[in-house]
Design an enzyme around this catalytic site. Structure first.
Site, PDB file in Angstrom:
ATOM      1  N   LYS A 175       0.850  -1.194   0.000  1.00 24.59           N
ATOM      2  CA  LYS A 175       0.000   0.000   0.000  1.00 24.59           C
ATOM      3  C   LYS A 175       0.882   1.239   0.000  1.00 24.59           C
ATOM      4  O   LYS A 175       1.533   1.562   0.985  1.00 24.59           O
ATOM      5  CB  LYS A 175      -0.891   0.069   1.249  1.00 24.59           C
ATOM      6  CG  LYS A 175      -1.910   1.202   1.137  1.00 24.59           C
ATOM      7  CD  LYS A 175      -2.473   1.668   2.468  1.00 24.59           C
ATOM      8  CE  LYS A 175      -1.735   2.819   3.067  1.00 24.59           C
ATOM      9  NZ  LYS A 175      -1.752   4.078   2.295  1.00 24.59           N
ATOM     10  N   GLY A 206      -4.918   3.147  -1.435  1.00 24.82           N
ATOM     11  CA  GLY A 206      -5.993   3.465  -0.501  1.00 24.82           C
ATOM     12  C   GLY A 206      -5.491   4.038   0.800  1.00 24.82           C
ATOM     13  O   GLY A 206      -4.319   4.365   0.946  1.00 24.82           O
ATOM     14  N   GLY A 208      -4.707   4.372   4.885  1.00 25.08           N
ATOM     15  CA  GLY A 208      -4.090   3.568   5.942  1.00 25.08           C
ATOM     16  C   GLY A 208      -5.121   2.912   6.823  1.00 25.08           C
ATOM     17  O   GLY A 208      -5.001   1.729   7.174  1.00 25.08           O
ATOM     18  N   VAL A 211      -7.117   0.162   3.864  1.00 25.65           N
ATOM     19  CA  VAL A 211      -6.252  -0.810   3.181  1.00 25.65           C
ATOM     20  C   VAL A 211      -5.082  -1.212   4.084  1.00 25.65           C
ATOM     21  O   VAL A 211      -4.728  -2.393   4.177  1.00 25.65           O
ATOM     22  CB  VAL A 211      -5.754  -0.221   1.839  1.00 25.65           C
ATOM     23  CG1 VAL A 211      -4.685  -1.099   1.216  1.00 25.65           C
ATOM     24  CG2 VAL A 211      -6.935  -0.046   0.894  1.00 25.65           C
ATOM     25  N   GLY A 212      -4.492  -0.228   4.768  1.00 25.14           N
ATOM     26  CA  GLY A 212      -3.365  -0.531   5.660  1.00 25.14           C
ATOM     27  C   GLY A 212      -3.771  -1.521   6.737  1.00 25.14           C
ATOM     28  O   GLY A 212      -3.118  -2.549   6.938  1.00 25.14           O
ATOM     29  N   GLU A 250      10.196   1.069  10.641  1.00 27.39           N
ATOM     30  CA  GLU A 250      11.151   2.160  10.387  1.00 27.39           C
ATOM     31  C   GLU A 250      10.387   3.442  10.660  1.00 27.39           C
ATOM     32  O   GLU A 250       9.539   3.847   9.865  1.00 27.39           O
ATOM     33  CB  GLU A 250      11.604   2.132   8.922  1.00 27.39           C
ATOM     34  CG  GLU A 250      12.382   0.899   8.523  1.00 27.39           C
ATOM     35  CD  GLU A 250      13.793   0.895   9.080  1.00 27.39           C
ATOM     36  OE1 GLU A 250      14.322   1.976   9.407  1.00 27.39           O
ATOM     37  OE2 GLU A 250      14.362  -0.199   9.195  1.00 27.39           O
ATOM     38  N   CYS A 284      13.354  11.243   7.278  1.00 23.63           N
ATOM     39  CA  CYS A 284      13.276  10.660   8.626  1.00 23.63           C
ATOM     40  C   CYS A 284      14.582  10.811   9.387  1.00 23.63           C
ATOM     41  O   CYS A 284      14.593  11.045  10.582  1.00 23.63           O
ATOM     42  CB  CYS A 284      12.880   9.201   8.534  1.00 23.63           C
ATOM     43  SG  CYS A 284      13.924   8.271   7.408  1.00 23.63           S
ATOM     44  N   GLU A 384       9.284  15.488  16.315  1.00 23.67           N
ATOM     45  CA  GLU A 384       9.668  15.474  14.904  1.00 23.67           C
ATOM     46  C   GLU A 384       8.799  16.478  14.149  1.00 23.67           C
ATOM     47  O   GLU A 384       7.580  16.376  14.149  1.00 23.67           O
ATOM     48  CB  GLU A 384       9.454  14.063  14.334  1.00 23.67           C
ATOM     49  CG  GLU A 384       9.894  13.945  12.901  1.00 23.67           C
ATOM     50  CD  GLU A 384       9.675  12.550  12.335  1.00 23.67           C
ATOM     51  OE1 GLU A 384       8.559  12.032  12.473  1.00 23.67           O
ATOM     52  OE2 GLU A 384      10.621  11.999  11.767  1.00 23.67           O
TER      53      GLU A 384
HETATM   54  P1  NAP Z   1       2.236   7.888   8.553  1.00 25.36           P
HETATM   55  O1  NAP Z   1       1.118   8.813   8.742  1.00 25.36           O
HETATM   56  O2  NAP Z   1       2.658   7.037   9.676  1.00 25.36           O
HETATM   57  O3  NAP Z   1       1.831   6.977   7.294  1.00 25.36           O
HETATM   58  C1  NAP Z   1       2.676   6.010   6.776  1.00 25.36           C
HETATM   59  C2  NAP Z   1       1.852   4.974   6.043  1.00 25.36           C
HETATM   60  O4  NAP Z   1       1.030   4.266   6.966  1.00 25.36           O
HETATM   61  C3  NAP Z   1       0.907   5.553   4.998  1.00 25.36           C
HETATM   62  O5  NAP Z   1       0.865   4.700   3.897  1.00 25.36           O
HETATM   63  C4  NAP Z   1      -0.402   5.582   5.760  1.00 25.36           C
HETATM   64  O6  NAP Z   1      -1.533   5.619   4.946  1.00 25.36           O
HETATM   65  C5  NAP Z   1      -0.307   4.291   6.532  1.00 25.36           C
HETATM   66  N1  NAP Z   1      -1.208   4.214   7.677  1.00 25.36           N
HETATM   67  C6  NAP Z   1      -1.762   5.233   8.388  1.00 25.36           C
HETATM   68  N2  NAP Z   1      -2.537   4.749   9.374  1.00 25.36           N
HETATM   69  C7  NAP Z   1      -2.471   3.401   9.290  1.00 25.36           C
HETATM   70  C8  NAP Z   1      -3.072   2.338  10.043  1.00 25.36           C
HETATM   71  N3  NAP Z   1      -3.883   2.581  11.073  1.00 25.36           N
HETATM   72  N4  NAP Z   1      -2.784   1.069   9.698  1.00 25.36           N
HETATM   73  C9  NAP Z   1      -1.959   0.808   8.663  1.00 25.36           C
HETATM   74  N5  NAP Z   1      -1.385   1.770   7.905  1.00 25.36           N
HETATM   75  C10 NAP Z   1      -1.631   3.053   8.227  1.00 25.36           C
HETATM   76  O7  NAP Z   1       3.549   8.648   8.072  1.00 25.36           O
HETATM   77  P2  NAP Z   1       3.676   9.769   6.956  1.00 25.36           P
HETATM   78  O8  NAP Z   1       3.082  11.024   7.472  1.00 25.36           O
HETATM   79  O9  NAP Z   1       3.215   9.236   5.651  1.00 25.36           O
HETATM   80  O10 NAP Z   1       5.280   9.892   6.870  1.00 25.36           O
HETATM   81  C11 NAP Z   1       6.029  10.631   7.757  1.00 25.36           C
HETATM   82  C12 NAP Z   1       6.580   9.783   8.883  1.00 25.36           C
HETATM   83  O11 NAP Z   1       7.315   8.680   8.374  1.00 25.36           O
HETATM   84  C13 NAP Z   1       7.576  10.538   9.735  1.00 25.36           C
HETATM   85  O12 NAP Z   1       7.348  10.263  11.096  1.00 25.36           O
HETATM   86  C14 NAP Z   1       8.909   9.988   9.305  1.00 25.36           C
HETATM   87  O13 NAP Z   1       9.934  10.113  10.233  1.00 25.36           O
HETATM   88  C15 NAP Z   1       8.586   8.587   9.035  1.00 25.36           C
HETATM   89  N6  NAP Z   1       9.612   7.991   8.158  1.00 25.36           N
HETATM   90  C16 NAP Z   1      10.491   7.070   8.674  1.00 25.36           C
HETATM   91  C17 NAP Z   1      11.504   6.532   7.876  1.00 25.36           C
HETATM   92  C18 NAP Z   1      12.495   5.520   8.380  1.00 25.36           C
HETATM   93  O14 NAP Z   1      13.153   4.864   7.565  1.00 25.36           O
HETATM   94  N7  NAP Z   1      12.670   5.337   9.668  1.00 25.36           N
HETATM   95  C19 NAP Z   1      11.590   6.933   6.556  1.00 25.36           C
HETATM   96  C20 NAP Z   1      10.691   7.889   6.076  1.00 25.36           C
HETATM   97  C21 NAP Z   1       9.693   8.398   6.884  1.00 25.36           C
HETATM   98  P3  NAP Z   1      -2.104   7.045   4.430  1.00 25.36           P
HETATM   99  O15 NAP Z   1      -1.243   7.390   3.280  1.00 25.36           O
HETATM  100  O16 NAP Z   1      -3.504   6.808   4.050  1.00 25.36           O
HETATM  101  O17 NAP Z   1      -1.952   8.012   5.567  1.00 25.36           O
END
Ligand code: NAP
Ligand code: MG
Length: 476
Positions: A175, A206, A208, A211-212, A250, A284, A384
Site C-alpha cells: 500500500k 488506498g 491507511g 487498506v493498511g 522504520e 526521517c 519530529e
Molecule cells: P504515517 O502517517 O505514519 O503513514 C505512513 C503509512 O502508513 C501511509 O501509507 C499511511 O496511509 C499508513 N497508515 C496510516 N494509518 C495506518 C493504520 N492505522 N494502519 C496501517 N497503515 C496506516 O507517516 P507519513 O506522514 O506518511 O510519513 C512521515 C513519517 O514517516 C515521519 O514520522 C517519518 O519520520 C517517518 N519515516 C520514517 C523513515 C524511516 O526509515 N525510519 C523513513 C521515512 C519516513 P495514508 O497514506 O492513508 O496516511
C-alpha cells in the site's frame, strides 16, 4: 508545466501482474506547489486486499523455489527497467510531493535502482544455508510480506523493502502512501518488464485506516514491513499481534549533529543545513538538532545565516530550485505550527520564521527556518517537525553534548564533526542506528534503522535481506 506531460492517473490496483479495475471511488492527487489535481488513483477496500493477498499466496511457491541467482538477476533487471523510466519517476514525484525536479532526478529517481542493484549484488555471498556443528541452518522466505510506506520518498521507501524481500523469495502486497502513489504503477510495470512473475508484487491503493489495516490484520499476510510515523507504527504492532506477525518498523527521528571543538565549522554548517532542509526537511534521518560548543554559538549562527542564502525556494519544476513546498497544505499547517511554537517558547529566529513567503502564497511553501538558543527539552527540540527547520543547541562540555544528543525518544541517525578519532569516540556513545562522521557518504550497503522509538528493524545491505527470512535448523 511538467504535470501535463504525463498521464499519471490509474484506474485500477495492480494484482496478479495486471491492472485490477475496481468500481470504487478515487483519491485525487494534488500538487502542493499549485493546489491543482494532477491525477487520481483508486480508493481501495478490504476486498481489494483479499484479492491481492490471494495472488501473492498463489505466486509464493513458484517464486520461492527459484534460485537466489535467478532472483538476483530479476532485481538487476528491475534496476535497469527503472533507470529507463527515471524521468517519468522524477516528474511524478515532483508533481505529487512538490520535490524540486533536480532533487527528484538525482535522489528520488536515481536512488531506488541503485538500491535494487546493490541488493542483487548480495545474493552470491548471502548465507542461504550454513553448517553449524550437526545442524544445517537454512534461510527461507517469510511468505507474503505486506508493505506500507510514507510519502516523503515514495519510490525509495518501497524499494528498500521490495528488493530484499523478493531476493529472499517472498511475495508482496504494497500500500503506497495516499498522498504520493504515482510511481507505484511505474514500479509494477517495471517489475513485469523485468520478468518478475505475476502475483509476486501487488499494489493496492488506498487509506491507511482501510487498506493498511486490512493488510496488517490479514491472516494470509506473514509479515508487515512498515515505514512511517511512530504513532502509526505502534498501532500496527498492536493489530499485528492478533496473528503474531513479524513486524518491521522504520519510524520517526529527531537526529543530532554534534559539533566538537576542533571541527571544521564550515563543513559542519554546510552538511547539517543540507540534512535538515533537503526535501523540505521531510527526511526521517534529518539532523534537525545542531549541538555546538557554547563559545562557538555566534560563529555557527553567522555561518548558518550565510549558508541559508544558497537555498532558493520556489517552483519545483525550475531546475535551479533547491527547496519546493512541503507535501500538502495539512503538512504546511503542522510545520508552521511548530515554527510558531518555537517563537512562542523563546527560541531565537536566525533565518525564516512563521507565515507565507511573499510571492509564493499559493503553494504549501514553508519559510526554511533556523532557530538558535533552543532549550533541549522544548517542543521543537523534542518532537519530529518533518519540515525545513533546524534548531541550534549549545553545550558547555562533552558530557553535556552527548547527553543532549541522546535526550530523545528517537534514535535513527546523527552526525559528529571533529577530529576523526575524537569524533569516532563520540559516535560510539550516540544511541542511534546511524552516525556520519565529518559528512561521510551515504552507504547503500550499511544497515539503516532505529534505536528506541525510531523502530526495531534494519533496512539496506545484508541485514536488510535477513529481515525478510525465516531460519530453519535441521539436525543430522
Ligand atoms: P504515517 O502517517 O505514519 O503513514 C505512513 C503509512 O502508513 C501511509 O501509507 C499511511 O496511509 C499508513 N497508515 C496510516 N494509518 C495506518 C493504520 N492505522 N494502519 C496501517 N497503515 C496506516 O507517516 P507519513 O506522514 O506518511 O510519513 C512521515 C513519517 O514517516 C515521519 O514520522 C517519518 O519520520 C517517518 N519515516 C520514517 C523513515 C524511516 O526509515 N525510519 C523513513 C521515512 C519516513 P495514508 O497514506 O492513508 O496516511
Ligand atoms: Mg500531493
Amino acid at each position: 508545466m511538467t504535470e501535463t506531460k504525463l498521464n499519471l492517473s490509474v484506474t485500477g490496483h495492480w494484482i496478479d501482474g495486471r491492472e485490477a479495475r475496481t468500481g470504487n471511488s478515487v483519491t485525487d492527487i494534488v500538487n502542493p506547489a499549485t493546489g491543482t489535481t494532477v491525477a487520481s488513483v483508486p480508493d481501495g477496500t478490504a476486498q481489494d486486499v483479499d484479492r491481492a493477498v490471494d495472488a501473492a499466496r498463489a505466486a509464493l511457491p513458484g517464486w520461492a523455489s527459484t534460485s537466489p541467482a535467478d532472483r538476483a538477476r530479476a532485481m538487476q533487471n528491475l534496476a535497469d527497467r527503472l533507470t529507463e523510466r527515471s524521468e517519468e519517476v522524477a516528474i511524478a514525484v515532483s508533481a505529487e510531493i512538490g520535490a524540486p525536479i533536480t532533487l527528484a532526478r538525482f535522489g528520488h529517481a536515481a536512488l531506488p535502482p541503485a538500491v535494487a542493484a546493490s541488493v542483487a549484488g548480495l545474493a552470491a555471498e548471502f548465507p542461504w544455508s550454513e553448517e553449524i556443528a550437526n545442524s544445517l541452518v537454512v534461510r527461507e522466505p517469510v511468505g507474503v510480506v505486506g508493505a506500507i510506506t510514507p510519502w516523503n520518498f515514495p519510490l525509495q521507501q518501497i524499494m528498500t523493502k521490495m528488493a530484499p524481500a523478493l531476493l529472499a523469495g517472498n511475495t508482496m502486497v504494497w500500500k503506497p502512501a495516499e498522498l504520493a502513489p504515482l510511481t507505484a504503477r511505474i514500479l509494477a510495470e517495471a517489475a513485469r518488464d523485468a520478468g518478475i512473475p505475476a502475483g509476486v508484487f501487488n499494489v493496492v491503493y488506498g487509506r491507511g485506516s482501510v487498506v493498511g489495516e486490512a493488510i496488517v490484520g490479514h491472516p494470509g499476510v506473514d509479515m508487515v514491513s512498515f515505514t512511517g510515523s511512530t504513532a502509526v507504527g505502534k498501532r500496527i504492532s498492536v493489530l499485528a499481534s492478533e496473528t503474531v506477525k513479524r513486524v518491521g518498523l522504520e519510524l520517526g527521528g529527531k537526529s543530532a549533529s554534534v559539533v566538537l571543538d576542533g571541527a571544521d565549522l564550515g563543513l559542519a554548517v554546510e552538511r547539517t543545513l543540507a540534512s535538515a532542509w533537503t526535501n523540505s526537511g521531510q527526511v526521517c534521518g534529518a539532523w534537525t538538532r545542531m549541538i555546538v560548543p557554547a563559545d562557538r554559538r555566534d560563529e555557527v549562527v553567522d555561518l548558518l545565516g550565510k549558508a541559508a542564502e544558497q537555498y532558493t525556494v520556489g517552483d519545483p519544476a525550475d531546475e535551479t530550485t533547491r527547496i519546493g513546498p512541503v507535501a500538502s497544505e495539512a503538512q504546511w499547517n503542522r510545520v508552521n505550527g511548530y515554527i510558531e511554537r518555537g517563537v512562542a517558547d523563546g527560541a531565537t529566529v536566525v533565518v525564516g520564521g512563521p507565515g507565507r513567503i511573499p510571492g509564493l502564497e499559493h503553494g504549501a511553501y514553508i519559510r526554511p527556518t533556523v532557530f538558535a538558543d533552543v532549550d533541549p527539552d522544548s517542543v521543537i527540540a523534542q518532537e519530529e517537525i518533518f519540515g525545513p527547520v533546524l534548531s541550534v543547541l549549545t553545550y558547555e562540555n562533552e558530557e553535556e553534548a552527548v547527553s543532549i544528543a541522546n535526550n530523545s525518544i528517537y534514535g535513527l541517525a546523527g552526525a559528529v564533526f571533529g577530529e576523526p578519532e575524537h569524533a569516532l569516540r563520540i559516535a560510539k556513545r550516540m544511541q542511534t542506528g546511524q552516525v556520519d562522521v565529518n559528512g561521510a557518504q551515504f552507504n547503500v550497503l550499511a544497515p539503516f534503522g532505529g534505536y528506541k522509538q525510531s523502530g526495531n528493524g534494519r533496512e539496506f545491505g545484508r541485514l536488510g535481506v535477513e529481515e525478510f527470512t525465516e531460519v530453519k535448523s535441521i539436525q543430522r
